[in-house]
Design an enzyme around this catalytic site. Structure first.
Site, short mmCIF file in Angstrom:
data_model
loop_
_atom_site.label_atom_id
_atom_site.label_comp_id
_atom_site.label_asym_id
_atom_site.label_seq_id
_atom_site.Cartn_x
_atom_site.Cartn_y
_atom_site.Cartn_z
N SER A 1 1.22 -0.91 0.18
CA SER A 1 -0.07 -0.32 -0.20
C SER A 1 1.11 1.32 -0.01
O SER A 1 1.84 1.22 0.77
CB SER A 1 -0.65 0.13 1.15
OG SER A 1 -1.33 1.64 1.50
N TYR B 1 -2.35 -1.14 10.68
CA TYR B 1 -2.14 -1.91 8.75
C TYR B 1 -1.19 -1.17 8.28
O TYR B 1 -0.30 -1.81 7.20
CB TYR B 1 -3.38 -0.59 8.21
CG TYR B 1 -3.98 -1.03 6.22
CD1 TYR B 1 -4.41 -2.51 6.32
CD2 TYR B 1 -3.06 -0.25 6.23
CE1 TYR B 1 -4.49 -2.21 4.52
CE2 TYR B 1 -3.19 0.01 4.34
CZ TYR B 1 -3.86 -1.67 3.77
OH TYR B 1 -4.23 -1.42 2.53
#
Ligand code: 4PL
Length: 246
Positions: free
Chosen positions: A139, A152
């Site tokens: 990401s 995350y």
């Protein structure tokens, strides 16, 4: 294009969002796809849409027994694995002050432990044929330090490091391992969280304007999963309309 004719591919997170989009593309280009997802019905629906020998299997990537069952099925049905795309992840929105160890572990169990289990089992099957393409989903939040998801972001940083190390470990078997790093993408998962309200903010930072969709990420994944990408391994490719730069 028909880059995946005769190839067997496992795609996790294939019931929805980017995982589904990737699974459908690999299937459209000839792959037999094993669609894995915690949502078994959704995984089966994706596989049905692809047709042929593709099948869906309910899988909890954080559970060793569930992952073993998945790859046992692949080995038994096809006897090989060519491509593995690790998309499944929890995408949380939790303010730092509300982030508990329990929540940290919930996300790490899937995004981090799950990636290890999937890569270990998948690469063991790939090694038999001295061929393999593993694409992990990172990401661009690793570069941006995106708020409300510290756990995350930590797991996605882990994806990056693990990908680099795994590329070294598996190079001798002609297996490539790379990371694709999307920015904020409009998926069913994102739509269930407050991240859905961040599209205006990321648009402001993007070199190319617009709302990122699963279809915008698929071509990079398909390229890295293709035979001709054999000279690229241990790399990370940011696919975020130029929001973040290395
Ligand atoms: C920039 O990976 O990379 C929100 C939610 N914003 O999951 C992400 C950005 C999110 C991201 C991500």
């Amino acid at each position: 294009m028909n880059r995946f004719e005769g190839r067997v591919a496992v795609v996790s997170g294939a019931a929805q969002g980017m995982g589904k989009a990737v699974a459908l593309r690999l299937g459209a280009e000839g792959a037999t796809v094993i669609a894995a997802d915690i949502n078994g019905k959704g995984a089966e629906a994706t596989a049905k849409e692809i047709g042929g020998k593709s099948f869906g299997q309910q899988t909890d990537i954080g559970d060793p027994a569930s992952v073993k069952a998945l790859f046992d099925a692949v080995a038994q049905k096809f006897g090989k694995l060519d491509v593995q795309i690790n998309v499944a992840a929890i995408v949380p929105f939790v303010k730092w002050d509300e982030l508990t160890f329990e929540e940290w572990r919930r996300v790490a169990r899937v995004n981090f432990d799950g990636l290890f289990l999937m890569c270990k089992a998948g690469s063991d099957l790939m090694r038999k044929n001295n061929y393999g393409r593993i694409v992990n989903f990172g990401s661009n939040s690793v570069l941006a330090g995106t708020p409300n998801m510290a756990h995350y972001v930590a797991t996605k940083g882990g994806v990056l490091g693990f990908t680099r190390a795994l590329a070294t470990e598996l190079g001798g078997y002609k297996i490539t391992v790379n990371t694709v790093m999307p920015g904020l993408i409009d998926t069913e998962g994102v739509q269930t969280t407050a991240h859905k309200d961040a599209f205006g903010f990321v648009d402001m930072l993007q070199a190319i304007k617009g709302k990122g969709m699963p279809a915008d990420v698929v071509p990079a994944v398909a390229f890295l999963a293709s035979e001709e990408a054999h000279w690229i391994t241990g790399q990370a490719l940011n696919v975020d309309a130029g929001m973040a730069r290395w």
